[in-house]
Design a protein around this motif. Structure first.
Motif, short mmCIF file in Angstrom:
data_model
loop_
_atom_site.label_atom_id
_atom_site.label_comp_id
_atom_site.label_asym_id
_atom_site.label_seq_id
_atom_site.Cartn_x
_atom_site.Cartn_y
_atom_site.Cartn_z
N SER A 74 102.17 2.64 -53.58
CA SER A 74 100.97 3.48 -53.51
C SER A 74 100.56 3.72 -52.07
CB SER A 74 99.81 2.83 -54.28
OG SER A 74 100.11 2.70 -55.65
N THR A 75 100.60 2.67 -51.26
CA THR A 75 100.20 2.77 -49.85
C THR A 75 101.16 3.67 -49.08
OG1 THR A 75 99.26 0.54 -49.94
CG2 THR A 75 99.69 1.46 -47.76
N ILE A 76 102.46 3.51 -49.31
CA ILE A 76 103.45 4.33 -48.61
C ILE A 76 103.32 5.80 -49.00
CG2 ILE A 76 105.92 4.81 -48.42
CD1 ILE A 76 106.37 1.76 -48.70
N VAL A 77 103.17 6.07 -50.29
CA VAL A 77 103.03 7.45 -50.76
C VAL A 77 101.78 8.10 -50.18
CG1 VAL A 77 102.57 8.88 -52.80
CG2 VAL A 77 104.35 7.14 -52.88
N ALA A 78 100.66 7.36 -50.16
CA ALA A 78 99.41 7.90 -49.62
C ALA A 78 99.53 8.18 -48.13
CB ALA A 78 98.26 6.92 -49.88
N TYR A 79 100.15 7.26 -47.40
CA TYR A 79 100.29 7.44 -45.95
C TYR A 79 101.20 8.62 -45.62
CZ TYR A 79 100.97 6.31 -41.02
OH TYR A 79 101.01 6.38 -39.64
N ILE A 80 102.32 8.73 -46.34
CA ILE A 80 103.24 9.86 -46.11
C ILE A 80 102.54 11.18 -46.39
CG2 ILE A 80 105.32 11.02 -46.97
CD1 ILE A 80 106.57 8.25 -47.37
N SER A 81 101.78 11.24 -47.48
CA SER A 81 101.05 12.46 -47.82
C SER A 81 100.04 12.82 -46.74
CB SER A 81 100.34 12.29 -49.17
OG SER A 81 99.55 13.42 -49.48
N THR A 82 99.34 11.82 -46.22
CA THR A 82 98.33 12.05 -45.19
C THR A 82 98.98 12.54 -43.89
OG1 THR A 82 96.87 10.36 -46.13
CG2 THR A 82 96.51 10.96 -43.82
N LEU A 277 92.30 3.02 -55.18
CA LEU A 277 92.94 2.74 -53.90
C LEU A 277 93.08 4.01 -53.07
CD1 LEU A 277 94.51 0.74 -52.02
CD2 LEU A 277 96.58 1.38 -53.30
N PHE A 278 93.53 5.10 -53.72
CA PHE A 278 93.69 6.37 -53.02
C PHE A 278 92.37 6.90 -52.49
CE2 PHE A 278 97.64 7.33 -55.77
CZ PHE A 278 98.47 6.71 -54.85
N ALA A 279 91.27 6.54 -53.13
CA ALA A 279 89.96 7.01 -52.68
C ALA A 279 89.64 6.53 -51.27
CB ALA A 279 88.87 6.55 -53.65
N THR A 280 90.31 5.45 -50.84
CA THR A 280 90.06 4.92 -49.50
C THR A 280 91.22 5.13 -48.53
OG1 THR A 280 90.88 2.71 -50.09
CG2 THR A 280 88.53 3.13 -50.41
N ILE A 281 92.44 5.33 -49.04
CA ILE A 281 93.58 5.40 -48.12
C ILE A 281 94.29 6.75 -48.12
CG2 ILE A 281 93.97 2.92 -48.34
CD1 ILE A 281 96.47 3.55 -50.00
N HIS A 282 94.00 7.63 -49.09
CA HIS A 282 94.66 8.93 -49.11
C HIS A 282 93.68 10.00 -48.65
CE1 HIS A 282 96.09 12.68 -51.34
NE2 HIS A 282 96.90 12.50 -50.31
N LEU A 283 93.92 10.55 -47.46
CA LEU A 283 92.96 11.49 -46.86
C LEU A 283 93.69 12.73 -46.32
CD1 LEU A 283 91.73 8.34 -45.65
CD2 LEU A 283 89.83 9.91 -46.01
N SER A 284 94.54 13.33 -47.16
CA SER A 284 95.28 14.51 -46.71
C SER A 284 94.35 15.67 -46.38
CB SER A 284 96.31 14.92 -47.76
OG SER A 284 95.69 15.17 -49.01
N GLY A 285 93.33 15.89 -47.22
CA GLY A 285 92.39 16.98 -46.96
C GLY A 285 91.59 16.76 -45.69
N SER A 286 91.10 15.55 -45.50
CA SER A 286 90.33 15.23 -44.30
C SER A 286 91.20 15.33 -43.05
CB SER A 286 89.74 13.82 -44.40
OG SER A 286 88.82 13.74 -45.47
N THR A 287 92.47 14.93 -43.17
CA THR A 287 93.38 15.01 -42.02
C THR A 287 93.65 16.45 -41.63
OG1 THR A 287 94.44 12.93 -42.67
CG2 THR A 287 95.66 14.35 -41.16
N ALA A 374 97.89 13.95 -58.27
CA ALA A 374 99.33 14.17 -58.05
C ALA A 374 100.00 12.88 -57.60
CB ALA A 374 99.52 15.27 -57.01
N LEU A 375 99.36 12.17 -56.66
CA LEU A 375 99.95 10.94 -56.14
C LEU A 375 100.03 9.86 -57.21
CD1 LEU A 375 99.63 12.44 -53.46
CD2 LEU A 375 98.86 10.31 -52.43
N ALA A 376 99.05 9.82 -58.12
CA ALA A 376 99.08 8.84 -59.21
C ALA A 376 100.31 9.07 -60.09
CB ALA A 376 97.80 8.93 -60.04
N ASN A 377 100.63 10.33 -60.36
CA ASN A 377 101.82 10.65 -61.15
C ASN A 377 103.10 10.32 -60.40
OD1 ASN A 377 101.37 12.27 -63.89
ND2 ASN A 377 99.67 12.77 -62.51
N ILE A 378 103.10 10.58 -59.08
CA ILE A 378 104.28 10.25 -58.28
C ILE A 378 104.52 8.74 -58.27
CG2 ILE A 378 105.22 10.25 -55.93
CD1 ILE A 378 103.76 12.95 -55.50
N VAL A 379 103.46 7.97 -58.04
CA VAL A 379 103.58 6.51 -58.03
C VAL A 379 104.01 6.00 -59.40
CG1 VAL A 379 102.26 4.36 -57.85
CG2 VAL A 379 101.96 6.15 -56.14
#
Length: 392
Positions: A74-82, A277-287, A374-379
């Protein structure tokens, strides 16, 4: 019924009043505004290292308490997306903004420094430690707490984070419109305001477009892995998008995001773990918003952004914004230190960055939480390898 006057309307009013009053006000009055912005800017510099320490240390500590494989993926997927979102924003912004701005910069003033009003007093507020020291200390303590399971330290930093969040929500956010008002009044007095306002409109449209392109890419990936229609999955997540527009908080939108992520076909166990978890570590829109706004501000000052300086900034954004508070503007507050140390932003550039970001904060948050589905489905696919039921 009491009507709530939100942060975005207040910022818009602050910009409009700043431009109007700064254009007609005498120098001494503009100097009053400049004095406030100087003091407030110094306070921001003081609190930035504390924000970094208060967000990142407990965020890393809590990442170490999850279910091993699921947490790691989950962490790796979120970071890559961001990170990909940041690189995507950089490429598109550099293709679009330089040509559209066509040399309109604040550097065109005869002497920008002398054109702006000076302050009556200077009140220094030296930070307790530098930004990089705060980052290193946050990593050291966060990893240490995760490794040792120190309940006392984690409890301390949880309460410390609450204090910092209160400082942001009770002091910084309410005063931001006045800060932005002072900056724009000074810019109008100095004659640079039209270039800034033209940038706002261009960047706003570009960022919203980039958000939706990124969402299509995220759901295209998720749909190809789960054999579902990505556009129907995205449509299912729209309630989360519009909820986030209103709340401006990923954390406050978690119940809706979780419900809709389950409806897209994500396994309930995976969704229940990954969405919060994604609510705190996945920030693609903010980035996307931060990178686009930063490029706009750099161009506005007559400088040329380059990938060599922005890529490390993007990489660090994915870490620095971990556990950014569930209040409007949390991401940009956490990023101020990086803007200053890695991109060389001065006080005026930081103020413009805050104004640009805050005007679009709710859209970035909405893109963040919508992408979480989307990330939840990928994970889910990566961890279970199951054949998802086709809900399309």
């Amino acid at each position: 019924m009491k009507v709530k006057f939100g942060l975005l309307p207040r910022i818009i009013v602050a910009i409009a009043l700043g431009v109007l009053i700064g254009s007609i006000a005498p120098e001494n009055l503009v100097r009053v505004f400049a004095t406030f912005t100087s003091i407030f800017g110094n306070f921001l510099n003081f609190i930035v290292p504390l924000i970094i320490l208060g967000f990142i240390a407990p965020g890393i500590a809590k990442l170490g308490t999850g279910s091993g494989k699921l947490l790691g993926i989950s962490t790796i997927v979120a970071y890559i997306s961001t990170v990909l979102a940041g690189v995507f924003a950089f490429v598109v912004a550099m293709l679009i903004l330089p040509g559209i701005m066509d040399g309109r910069t604040m550097a065109n003033l005869d002497d920008p420094a002398n054109a702006l009003a000076t302050t009556f007093i200077k009140l220094e507020m030296a930070p307790l430690f530098g930004v990089m020291s705060a980052l290193l200390l946050a990593f050291l303590l966060g990893i240490g707490m995760a490794a040792t399971g120190s309940k006392t330290m984690i409890s301390f930093f949880d309460e410390f984070q609450i204090i910092i969040e209160k400082a942001i929500s009770v002091v910084i956010i309410p005063l931001l419109p006045f800060y932005i008002f002072g900056i724009f009044a000074n810019m109008a007095y100095g004659g640079a305001v039209m270039e800034i306002l033209s940038l706002f409109g261009i960047v706003f449209v570009m960022i919203i477009t980039l958000h939706w392109v990124m969402l299509v890419l995220q759901y295209g990936t998720a749909g190809s892995l789960t054999k579902q229609n990505p556009f129907k999955m995205l449509k299912t997540m729209l309630p989360a998008y519009f909820t986030a527009l209103g709340t401006q908080s990923s954390a406050a939108t978690i119940p809706v995001t979780l419900r809709q992520a389950r409806k897209t076909g994500a396994d309930e166990r995976v969704a229940d773990f990954s969405v919060p978890l994604f609510a705190t570590i996945h920030l693609s829109g903010s980035t996307i918003t931060l990178v686009s706004c930063a490029i706009g501000v750099v161009l506005l000052t007559g400088q040329n952004p380059d990938f060599a300086s922005f890529f490390p900034f993007i990489l660090m954004l994915g870490v620095t914004m971990i556990a950014a508070p569930g209040v409007p503007g949390g991401a940009v507050m956490a990023a101020i230190g990086l803007l200053q140390t890695m991109l060389g932003f001065d006080a005026t550039m930081v103020a413009l960055m805050i104004a640009l970001y805050m005007a679009q904060d709710s859209f970035g948050t909405a893109a963040n939480v919508t992408g979480d589905g989307a990330l939840a489905n990928i994970v889910d696919r990566l961890t279970n390898g199951r054949k998802v039921k086709n809900t399309a």
